[in-house]
Design an enzyme around this catalytic site. Structure first.
Site, mmCIF file in Angstrom:
data_model
loop_
_atom_site.group_PDB
_atom_site.id
_atom_site.type_symbol
_atom_site.label_atom_id
_atom_site.label_comp_id
_atom_site.label_asym_id
_atom_site.label_seq_id
_atom_site.Cartn_x
_atom_site.Cartn_y
_atom_site.Cartn_z
ATOM 1 N N GLU A 10 -37.511 -27.170 -3.625
ATOM 2 C CA GLU A 10 -36.629 -27.628 -2.806
ATOM 3 C C GLU A 10 -35.089 -27.096 -3.641
ATOM 4 O O GLU A 10 -34.142 -26.906 -2.884
ATOM 5 C CB GLU A 10 -36.563 -29.001 -2.307
ATOM 6 C CG GLU A 10 -37.675 -29.337 -1.393
ATOM 7 C CD GLU A 10 -37.859 -30.703 -0.948
ATOM 8 O OE1 GLU A 10 -37.072 -31.567 -1.367
ATOM 9 O OE2 GLU A 10 -38.625 -30.822 -0.025
ATOM 10 N N VAL A 11 -35.018 -27.400 -4.822
ATOM 11 C CA VAL A 11 -33.958 -27.090 -5.399
ATOM 12 C C VAL A 11 -34.383 -25.647 -6.435
ATOM 13 O O VAL A 11 -35.223 -25.776 -7.162
ATOM 14 C CB VAL A 11 -33.521 -28.263 -6.271
ATOM 15 C CG1 VAL A 11 -32.290 -27.859 -7.243
ATOM 16 C CG2 VAL A 11 -33.255 -29.579 -5.475
ATOM 17 N N HIS A 32 -40.876 -31.354 -13.812
ATOM 18 C CA HIS A 32 -41.076 -32.717 -13.354
ATOM 19 C C HIS A 32 -41.941 -33.093 -14.272
ATOM 20 O O HIS A 32 -43.038 -32.804 -14.563
ATOM 21 C CB HIS A 32 -41.666 -32.965 -11.775
ATOM 22 C CG HIS A 32 -40.920 -32.478 -10.798
ATOM 23 N ND1 HIS A 32 -40.418 -33.179 -9.808
ATOM 24 C CD2 HIS A 32 -40.856 -31.139 -10.395
ATOM 25 C CE1 HIS A 32 -39.967 -32.469 -8.870
ATOM 26 N NE2 HIS A 32 -40.355 -31.153 -9.124
ATOM 27 N N ARG A 53 -32.982 -38.701 -14.441
ATOM 28 C CA ARG A 53 -34.241 -39.299 -13.620
ATOM 29 C C ARG A 53 -34.124 -38.638 -12.007
ATOM 30 O O ARG A 53 -33.008 -38.433 -11.629
ATOM 31 C CB ARG A 53 -34.001 -40.667 -13.591
ATOM 32 C CG ARG A 53 -34.381 -41.369 -14.646
ATOM 33 C CD ARG A 53 -34.541 -42.948 -14.851
ATOM 34 N NE ARG A 53 -34.578 -43.305 -16.247
ATOM 35 C CZ ARG A 53 -35.699 -43.116 -16.966
ATOM 36 N NH1 ARG A 53 -36.862 -42.531 -16.658
ATOM 37 N NH2 ARG A 53 -35.342 -43.584 -18.345
ATOM 38 N N ASP A 54 -35.179 -38.363 -11.271
ATOM 39 C CA ASP A 54 -35.432 -37.935 -10.050
ATOM 40 C C ASP A 54 -34.911 -38.956 -9.163
ATOM 41 O O ASP A 54 -35.050 -40.299 -9.600
ATOM 42 C CB ASP A 54 -36.936 -37.609 -9.906
ATOM 43 C CG ASP A 54 -36.944 -36.728 -8.664
ATOM 44 O OD1 ASP A 54 -37.086 -35.434 -8.766
ATOM 45 O OD2 ASP A 54 -36.583 -37.269 -7.470
ATOM 46 N N ILE A 55 -33.880 -38.691 -8.235
ATOM 47 C CA ILE A 55 -33.328 -39.527 -7.426
ATOM 48 C C ILE A 55 -34.286 -40.261 -6.456
ATOM 49 O O ILE A 55 -34.043 -41.382 -5.960
ATOM 50 C CB ILE A 55 -32.225 -38.668 -6.655
ATOM 51 C CG1 ILE A 55 -31.136 -39.786 -5.963
ATOM 52 C CG2 ILE A 55 -32.896 -37.943 -5.332
ATOM 53 C CD1 ILE A 55 -29.823 -38.935 -5.500
ATOM 54 N N HIS A 63 -36.792 -26.499 -12.809
ATOM 55 C CA HIS A 63 -36.902 -27.808 -13.212
ATOM 56 C C HIS A 63 -38.530 -28.315 -13.292
ATOM 57 O O HIS A 63 -39.123 -27.958 -12.708
ATOM 58 C CB HIS A 63 -36.206 -29.032 -12.273
ATOM 59 C CG HIS A 63 -36.607 -28.897 -10.885
ATOM 60 N ND1 HIS A 63 -36.175 -27.803 -9.978
ATOM 61 C CD2 HIS A 63 -37.411 -29.598 -10.169
ATOM 62 C CE1 HIS A 63 -36.504 -27.998 -9.038
ATOM 63 N NE2 HIS A 63 -37.294 -29.318 -8.925
ATOM 64 N N ASN A 116 -42.806 -26.528 -9.458
ATOM 65 C CA ASN A 116 -42.699 -25.846 -8.327
ATOM 66 C C ASN A 116 -42.194 -24.549 -8.283
ATOM 67 O O ASN A 116 -41.190 -24.688 -8.743
ATOM 68 C CB ASN A 116 -42.309 -26.855 -7.223
ATOM 69 C CG ASN A 116 -43.406 -28.153 -7.262
ATOM 70 O OD1 ASN A 116 -44.524 -28.306 -7.220
ATOM 71 N ND2 ASN A 116 -42.230 -29.379 -6.819
HETATM 72 P P1 5GP Z 1 -38.696 -29.846 -5.980
HETATM 73 O O1 5GP Z 1 -39.279 -29.999 -4.823
HETATM 74 O O2 5GP Z 1 -37.436 -28.430 -6.094
HETATM 75 O O3 5GP Z 1 -39.548 -29.162 -7.041
HETATM 76 O O4 5GP Z 1 -38.021 -30.864 -6.663
HETATM 77 C C1 5GP Z 1 -36.635 -31.202 -6.625
HETATM 78 C C2 5GP Z 1 -36.386 -32.683 -6.914
HETATM 79 O O5 5GP Z 1 -35.202 -32.952 -6.944
HETATM 80 C C3 5GP Z 1 -37.047 -33.649 -5.786
HETATM 81 O O6 5GP Z 1 -38.106 -34.470 -6.496
HETATM 82 C C4 5GP Z 1 -35.875 -34.521 -5.492
HETATM 83 O O7 5GP Z 1 -35.988 -36.014 -5.369
HETATM 84 C C5 5GP Z 1 -34.802 -34.299 -6.638
HETATM 85 N N1 5GP Z 1 -33.351 -34.365 -6.261
HETATM 86 C C6 5GP Z 1 -32.847 -33.882 -5.193
HETATM 87 N N2 5GP Z 1 -31.728 -34.312 -5.191
HETATM 88 C C7 5GP Z 1 -31.476 -34.695 -6.367
HETATM 89 C C8 5GP Z 1 -30.060 -35.227 -6.820
HETATM 90 O O8 5GP Z 1 -28.857 -35.280 -6.124
HETATM 91 N N3 5GP Z 1 -30.194 -35.980 -8.198
HETATM 92 C C9 5GP Z 1 -31.437 -36.257 -8.726
HETATM 93 N N4 5GP Z 1 -31.360 -36.920 -9.949
HETATM 94 N N5 5GP Z 1 -32.700 -35.702 -8.240
HETATM 95 C C10 5GP Z 1 -32.450 -35.003 -7.112
#
Ligand code: 5GP
Ligand code: ZN
Length: 116
Positions: free
Chosen positions: A96-97, A103, A30-32, A101, A88
Protein backbone atom coordinates in the site's frame (compact mmCIF):
# COMPACT_ATOMS: atom_id res chain seq x y z
CA UNK A 1 12.98 12.67 -0.99
CA UNK A 2 9.74 12.30 -2.88
CA UNK A 3 7.22 14.94 -1.80
CA UNK A 4 4.13 12.78 -2.17
CA UNK A 5 5.63 9.73 -0.43
CA UNK A 6 4.38 9.11 3.12
CA UNK A 7 7.56 7.42 4.32
CA UNK A 8 9.84 10.09 2.76
CA UNK A 9 7.81 12.59 4.77
CA UNK A 10 8.42 10.53 7.93
CA UNK A 11 12.16 10.53 7.11
CA UNK A 12 11.98 14.31 6.68
CA UNK A 13 10.25 14.69 10.07
CA UNK A 14 7.12 16.15 8.48
CA UNK A 15 4.89 13.33 9.76
CA UNK A 16 5.38 11.96 13.29
CA UNK A 17 6.17 8.31 13.94
CA UNK A 18 7.31 6.32 16.96
CA UNK A 19 10.96 5.67 16.17
CA UNK A 20 12.64 2.55 17.51
CA UNK A 21 15.93 2.39 15.57
CA UNK A 22 18.02 4.59 13.31
CA UNK A 23 21.28 4.32 11.37
CA UNK A 24 22.85 6.72 8.86
CA UNK A 25 20.92 4.95 6.07
CA UNK A 26 17.85 3.40 7.71
CA UNK A 27 14.94 4.24 9.98
CA UNK A 28 12.58 1.98 11.93
CA UNK A 29 9.25 3.00 13.47
CA UNK A 30 6.13 1.33 14.86
CA UNK A 31 3.34 0.51 12.41
CA UNK A 32 0.32 2.76 12.98
CA UNK A 33 -2.01 -0.28 12.76
CA UNK A 34 -0.06 -3.15 14.34
CA UNK A 35 -0.89 -6.73 13.29
CA UNK A 36 1.13 -8.33 16.11
CA UNK A 37 2.40 -7.28 19.57
CA UNK A 38 5.58 -6.12 17.84
CA UNK A 39 5.11 -4.59 14.39
CA UNK A 40 7.92 -2.34 13.25
CA UNK A 41 8.53 -0.95 9.76
CA UNK A 42 12.17 -0.74 8.63
CA UNK A 43 13.00 1.51 5.68
CA UNK A 44 16.00 2.93 3.86
CA UNK A 45 16.04 6.72 4.13
CA UNK A 46 16.50 6.85 0.36
CA UNK A 47 13.38 6.37 -1.71
CA UNK A 48 12.98 3.09 -3.65
CA UNK A 49 9.49 1.87 -4.53
CA UNK A 50 9.86 -1.75 -3.40
CA UNK A 51 12.44 -4.32 -2.30
CA UNK A 52 13.08 -5.50 -5.85
CA UNK A 53 13.88 -1.98 -7.06
CA UNK A 54 16.10 -1.48 -4.01
CA UNK A 55 17.94 -4.78 -4.53
CA UNK A 56 18.71 -4.01 -8.19
CA UNK A 57 19.65 -0.37 -7.55
CA UNK A 58 21.67 -0.73 -4.34
CA UNK A 59 22.55 -4.22 -3.01
CA UNK A 60 24.66 -2.68 -0.24
CA UNK A 61 21.75 -0.65 1.08
CA UNK A 62 19.54 -3.76 0.83
CA UNK A 63 21.94 -5.49 3.20
CA UNK A 64 21.83 -2.53 5.57
CA UNK A 65 18.03 -2.68 5.64
CA UNK A 66 18.17 -6.41 6.45
CA UNK A 67 20.74 -5.77 9.20
CA UNK A 68 18.48 -3.05 10.60
CA UNK A 69 15.55 -5.53 10.63
CA UNK A 70 17.72 -7.98 12.59
CA UNK A 71 18.81 -5.24 15.00
CA UNK A 72 15.19 -4.23 15.60
CA UNK A 73 14.20 -7.85 16.25
CA UNK A 74 17.01 -8.15 18.78
CA UNK A 75 16.15 -4.83 20.42
CA UNK A 76 12.47 -5.82 20.66
CA UNK A 77 13.36 -9.13 22.34
CA UNK A 78 12.22 -11.36 19.46
CA UNK A 79 15.33 -13.43 18.79
CA UNK A 80 14.54 -16.22 21.27
CA UNK A 81 11.04 -17.09 20.08
CA UNK A 82 11.49 -15.99 16.50
CA UNK A 83 9.72 -13.54 14.26
CA UNK A 84 8.85 -12.78 10.65
CA UNK A 85 10.12 -10.20 8.16
CA UNK A 86 7.76 -9.37 5.28
CA UNK A 87 8.37 -7.20 2.22
CA UNK A 88 5.13 -6.78 0.28
CA UNK A 89 5.60 -6.02 -3.43
CA UNK A 90 2.91 -4.63 -5.72
CA UNK A 91 -0.82 -5.23 -5.87
CA UNK A 92 -0.94 -9.00 -5.33
CA UNK A 93 1.66 -8.62 -2.58
CA UNK A 94 -0.67 -6.23 -0.78
CA UNK A 95 1.73 -3.27 -0.91
CA UNK A 96 0.00 0.00 0.00
CA UNK A 97 2.94 2.35 0.62
CA UNK A 98 5.38 2.51 -2.28
CA UNK A 99 8.55 3.25 -0.32
CA UNK A 100 10.21 -0.08 0.43
CA UNK A 101 9.68 -1.27 4.00
CA UNK A 102 10.30 -4.49 5.86
CA UNK A 103 7.62 -5.45 8.38
CA UNK A 104 9.26 -6.95 11.50
CA UNK A 105 6.49 -8.92 13.25
CA UNK A 106 6.58 -10.95 16.45
CA UNK A 107 5.65 -11.29 20.08
CA UNK A 108 3.22 -14.17 19.54
CA UNK A 109 3.01 -17.25 17.28
CA UNK A 110 2.32 -15.88 13.79
CA UNK A 111 0.48 -18.91 12.44
CA UNK A 112 0.40 -20.04 8.86
CA UNK A 113 2.63 -18.29 6.37
CA UNK A 114 -0.36 -17.12 4.30
CA UNK A 115 -4.05 -16.57 4.88
CA UNK A 116 -5.72 -15.88 1.53
P1 5GP B 1 2.23 -2.34 3.03
O1 5GP B 1 0.80 -2.81 2.90
O2 5GP B 1 2.55 -1.24 2.04
O3 5GP B 1 3.24 -3.45 2.99
O4 5GP B 1 2.35 -1.74 4.48
C1 5GP B 1 2.12 -0.40 4.78
C2 5GP B 1 2.06 -0.31 6.29
O5 5GP B 1 2.20 1.06 6.65
C3 5GP B 1 0.75 -0.80 6.88
O6 5GP B 1 1.00 -1.85 7.80
C4 5GP B 1 0.15 0.44 7.56
O7 5GP B 1 -0.50 0.15 8.79
C5 5GP B 1 1.38 1.31 7.77
N1 5GP B 1 1.11 2.74 7.76
C6 5GP B 1 0.32 3.42 6.90
N2 5GP B 1 0.34 4.74 7.19
C7 5GP B 1 1.18 4.89 8.25
C8 5GP B 1 1.60 6.05 9.00
O8 5GP B 1 1.24 7.19 8.74
N3 5GP B 1 2.46 5.81 10.03
C9 5GP B 1 2.89 4.55 10.35
N4 5GP B 1 3.74 4.44 11.40
N5 5GP B 1 2.51 3.45 9.67
C10 5GP B 1 1.66 3.63 8.62
ZN1 ZN C 1 9.69 7.60 -0.22
Amino acid sequence: MTDDCLFCRIVAGEIPATMVHETDDTLAFRDIDPKAPVHVLVIPKAHHRDVAALAFADPGLTGKVMAACAAVAEQEGLTGDGYRIIFNVGAHGGQEVFHVHGHVLGGQPLGRMLSV
